[in-house]
Design a protein around this motif. Structure first.
Motif, mmCIF file in Angstrom:
data_model
loop_
_atom_site.group_PDB
_atom_site.id
_atom_site.type_symbol
_atom_site.label_atom_id
_atom_site.label_comp_id
_atom_site.label_asym_id
_atom_site.label_seq_id
_atom_site.Cartn_x
_atom_site.Cartn_y
_atom_site.Cartn_z
ATOM 1 N N SER A 92 59.306 -14.720 14.600
ATOM 2 C CA SER A 92 60.552 -15.450 14.820
ATOM 3 C C SER A 92 61.711 -14.540 15.217
ATOM 4 O O SER A 92 62.766 -15.007 15.622
ATOM 5 C CB SER A 92 60.936 -16.209 13.543
ATOM 6 O OG SER A 92 61.186 -15.284 12.484
ATOM 7 N N GLY A 93 61.512 -13.216 15.089
ATOM 8 C CA GLY A 93 62.570 -12.257 15.379
ATOM 9 C C GLY A 93 63.321 -11.796 14.145
ATOM 10 O O GLY A 93 64.095 -10.839 14.200
ATOM 11 N N GLN A 94 63.121 -12.470 13.006
ATOM 12 C CA GLN A 94 63.775 -12.063 11.768
ATOM 13 C C GLN A 94 63.174 -10.748 11.271
ATOM 14 O O GLN A 94 61.990 -10.494 11.429
ATOM 15 C CB GLN A 94 63.626 -13.162 10.714
ATOM 16 C CG GLN A 94 64.343 -14.452 11.096
ATOM 17 C CD GLN A 94 63.983 -15.604 10.160
ATOM 18 O OE1 GLN A 94 62.881 -15.677 9.653
ATOM 19 N NE2 GLN A 94 64.919 -16.508 9.947
ATOM 20 N N GLN A 95 64.026 -9.924 10.637
ATOM 21 C CA GLN A 95 63.603 -8.601 10.195
ATOM 22 C C GLN A 95 63.832 -8.442 8.694
ATOM 23 O O GLN A 95 64.779 -8.997 8.146
ATOM 24 C CB GLN A 95 64.386 -7.516 10.950
ATOM 25 C CG GLN A 95 64.249 -7.602 12.456
ATOM 26 C CD GLN A 95 64.975 -6.473 13.162
ATOM 27 O OE1 GLN A 95 65.093 -5.360 12.634
ATOM 28 N NE2 GLN A 95 65.448 -6.739 14.377
ATOM 29 N N ASN A 96 62.955 -7.671 8.060
ATOM 30 C CA ASN A 96 63.136 -7.401 6.641
ATOM 31 C C ASN A 96 62.329 -6.175 6.216
ATOM 32 O O ASN A 96 61.359 -5.790 6.871
ATOM 33 C CB ASN A 96 62.726 -8.601 5.780
ATOM 34 C CG ASN A 96 61.246 -8.930 5.884
ATOM 35 O OD1 ASN A 96 60.846 -9.677 6.766
ATOM 36 N ND2 ASN A 96 60.444 -8.375 4.985
ATOM 37 N N LEU A 97 62.761 -5.571 5.130
ATOM 38 C CA LEU A 97 62.012 -4.498 4.483
ATOM 39 C C LEU A 97 61.012 -5.128 3.531
ATOM 40 O O LEU A 97 61.370 -5.986 2.729
ATOM 41 C CB LEU A 97 62.962 -3.577 3.717
ATOM 42 C CG LEU A 97 62.346 -2.334 3.063
ATOM 43 C CD1 LEU A 97 61.881 -1.353 4.124
ATOM 44 C CD2 LEU A 97 63.360 -1.674 2.134
ATOM 45 N N SER A 98 59.754 -4.727 3.634
ATOM 46 C CA SER A 98 58.717 -5.339 2.807
ATOM 47 C C SER A 98 58.743 -4.778 1.388
ATOM 48 O O SER A 98 59.510 -3.863 1.068
ATOM 49 C CB SER A 98 57.337 -5.084 3.412
ATOM 50 O OG SER A 98 56.915 -3.764 3.113
ATOM 51 N N ASN A 99 57.865 -5.326 0.544
ATOM 52 C CA ASN A 99 57.671 -4.759 -0.790
ATOM 53 C C ASN A 99 57.278 -3.290 -0.689
ATOM 54 O O ASN A 99 56.639 -2.869 0.276
ATOM 55 C CB ASN A 99 56.558 -5.507 -1.522
ATOM 56 C CG ASN A 99 56.947 -6.930 -1.851
ATOM 57 O OD1 ASN A 99 58.079 -7.197 -2.248
ATOM 58 N ND2 ASN A 99 56.022 -7.851 -1.679
ATOM 59 N N THR A 100 57.644 -2.519 -1.700
ATOM 60 C CA THR A 100 57.235 -1.124 -1.789
ATOM 61 C C THR A 100 56.055 -1.019 -2.755
ATOM 62 O O THR A 100 56.113 -1.511 -3.872
ATOM 63 C CB THR A 100 58.386 -0.241 -2.282
ATOM 64 O OG1 THR A 100 59.449 -0.291 -1.326
ATOM 65 C CG2 THR A 100 57.946 1.199 -2.472
ATOM 66 N N GLU A 101 54.982 -0.374 -2.298
ATOM 67 C CA GLU A 101 53.782 -0.225 -3.123
ATOM 68 C C GLU A 101 53.664 1.221 -3.598
ATOM 69 O O GLU A 101 53.749 2.157 -2.805
ATOM 70 C CB GLU A 101 52.538 -0.621 -2.328
ATOM 71 C CG GLU A 101 51.253 -0.519 -3.139
ATOM 72 C CD GLU A 101 50.019 -0.846 -2.333
ATOM 73 O OE1 GLU A 101 49.729 -2.052 -2.145
ATOM 74 O OE2 GLU A 101 49.333 0.093 -1.873
ATOM 75 N N ILE A 102 53.472 1.384 -4.899
ATOM 76 C CA ILE A 102 53.250 2.699 -5.501
ATOM 77 C C ILE A 102 51.838 2.710 -6.079
ATOM 78 O O ILE A 102 51.489 1.874 -6.919
ATOM 79 C CB ILE A 102 54.286 2.994 -6.599
ATOM 80 C CG1 ILE A 102 55.702 2.955 -5.995
ATOM 81 C CG2 ILE A 102 54.033 4.364 -7.226
ATOM 82 C CD1 ILE A 102 56.806 3.096 -7.020
ATOM 83 N N PHE A 103 51.035 3.654 -5.621
ATOM 84 C CA PHE A 103 49.611 3.687 -5.944
ATOM 85 C C PHE A 103 49.258 5.105 -6.393
ATOM 86 O O PHE A 103 49.459 6.065 -5.659
ATOM 87 C CB PHE A 103 48.830 3.275 -4.696
ATOM 88 C CG PHE A 103 47.334 3.375 -4.800
ATOM 89 C CD1 PHE A 103 46.676 3.328 -6.009
ATOM 90 C CD2 PHE A 103 46.578 3.518 -3.640
ATOM 91 C CE1 PHE A 103 45.300 3.411 -6.080
ATOM 92 C CE2 PHE A 103 45.205 3.607 -3.690
ATOM 93 C CZ PHE A 103 44.561 3.559 -4.921
ATOM 94 N N ASP A 104 48.747 5.232 -7.611
ATOM 95 C CA ASP A 104 48.347 6.535 -8.146
ATOM 96 C C ASP A 104 46.825 6.608 -8.162
ATOM 97 O O ASP A 104 46.174 5.990 -8.999
ATOM 98 C CB ASP A 104 48.916 6.740 -9.550
ATOM 99 C CG ASP A 104 48.816 8.187 -10.001
ATOM 100 O OD1 ASP A 104 48.545 9.065 -9.161
ATOM 101 O OD2 ASP A 104 49.018 8.449 -11.206
ATOM 102 N N LEU A 105 46.247 7.348 -7.212
ATOM 103 C CA LEU A 105 44.799 7.430 -7.046
ATOM 104 C C LEU A 105 44.252 8.617 -7.840
ATOM 105 O O LEU A 105 44.504 9.775 -7.508
ATOM 106 C CB LEU A 105 44.456 7.579 -5.558
ATOM 107 C CG LEU A 105 42.975 7.624 -5.202
ATOM 108 C CD1 LEU A 105 42.335 6.264 -5.455
ATOM 109 C CD2 LEU A 105 42.790 8.037 -3.741
ATOM 110 N N LEU A 106 43.505 8.328 -8.895
ATOM 111 C CA LEU A 106 42.933 9.366 -9.754
ATOM 112 C C LEU A 106 41.542 9.744 -9.258
ATOM 113 O O LEU A 106 40.748 8.874 -8.886
ATOM 114 C CB LEU A 106 42.845 8.870 -11.195
ATOM 115 C CG LEU A 106 44.104 8.248 -11.804
ATOM 116 C CD1 LEU A 106 43.806 7.748 -13.208
ATOM 117 C CD2 LEU A 106 45.241 9.239 -11.816
ATOM 118 N N ILE A 107 41.237 11.053 -9.284
ATOM 119 C CA ILE A 107 39.928 11.552 -8.862
ATOM 120 C C ILE A 107 39.325 12.295 -10.056
ATOM 121 O O ILE A 107 39.555 13.499 -10.239
ATOM 122 C CB ILE A 107 40.056 12.483 -7.641
ATOM 123 C CG1 ILE A 107 40.824 11.763 -6.525
ATOM 124 C CG2 ILE A 107 38.686 12.911 -7.143
ATOM 125 C CD1 ILE A 107 41.695 12.642 -5.719
#
Length: 259
Positions: A92-107
């Motif tokens: 539609s042309g509308q703009q926005n900042l999306s959700n911020t995802e924080i991911f802690d990947l353990l090995i």
């Protein structure tokens, strides 16, 4: 496609062909394709949504991601902190900042064939005015397996499964299962082919999306800077609500720094 997108696309396609190896680009490409590699990364990826399944055209998603590695300590295993956000331009042309995802990947442990990984995810809302799904706090978990061994020569195989839930009962509830298999073939001198579709299954709304894609890229060194550049067309095989992207094109730069 706007002027900025066009310039980024030209850089992603053209520059890697004119650069010579300053170190083993083959090793760098294998490291860049390994989601468990302990390397700093700043990732910039543009996804041009050329056409949706209901006929709309020209949306865009600019993804920014920082990957921060941590070595093993007495109390904590190796892990990678991944912070991702997106600037979206809707059809539609509308703009926005999306959700911020924080991911802690353990090995927890590495093996001669590769490694397995797992870790928590949190999605932070942005309260975007044009998208109610961007105002929801959600939590989740991810598990993955990475197979990266000389025994399979030029191939690498990875799979990452993520589940995210907002634990609400309204119409905007997030209950998302995302399955991302990745198969990489290393050609020569840092060039590679890769397919890495993200299969998205909404367990609450029964909204499912299954794409196919192919990525052509190269990992290379530009003086002391290490870069992974790529271009990736994508097509949707399954779109249960008939509103997601039918044809899309990704192109990106991943700037790499060894820990």
């Amino acid at each position: 496609m706007n002027n900025i997108q066009f310039k980024l696309l030209l850089l992603a396609i053209g520059l890697p062909f004119f650069l010579n190896a300053q170190e083993s680009n083959e090793q760098l490409a294998r490291k860049a394709a390994d989601p468990t590699a302990l390397i700093w990364q700043l990732q910039i990826e543009d996804y041009w949504k050329i056409k949706s399944n209901d006929g709309q055209k020209n949306a865009n998603n600019l993804r920014l991601r920082a990957v921060i590695p941590f070595n093993k300590t007495k109390y904590y295993p190796e892990h990678l902190l991944r912070i991702t956000t997106n600037w979206q331009i809707q059809y539609s042309g509308q703009q926005n900042l999306s959700n911020t995802e924080i991911f802690d990947l353990l090995i927890p442990k590495r093996y001669n064939w590769g490694a397995y990984s797992l870790g928590p995810i949190i999605q932070l809302p942005t309260h975007a005015p044009y998208d109610e799904t961007q105002s929801i706090l959600a939590f989740g978990i991810a598990v993955g397996i990475s197979i990266n061994t000389p025994k399979i020569e030029k191939w690498q195989l990875d799979i990452l499964i993520r589940y995210l839930d907002s634990f609400t009962n309204d119409a905007n509830r997030i209950s998302s299962l995302k399955i991302q298999p990745s198969l990489t073939y290393h050609i020569n001198n840092g060039y590679y082919l890769e397919t890495e579709p993200e299969i998205s299954l909404d367990l609450y709304k029964q909204d499912n999306y299954i794409p196919i894609n192919i990525r052509f890229g190269r990992a290379f060194s530009l003086r002391s800077l290490k870069i992974n550049a790529y271009i990736e067309p994508e097509y949707s095989l399954v779109d249960s609500n008939n509103k997601n992207t039918q044809w899309g094109l990704r192109f990106g730069w991943r700037f790499i720094l060894d820990k």
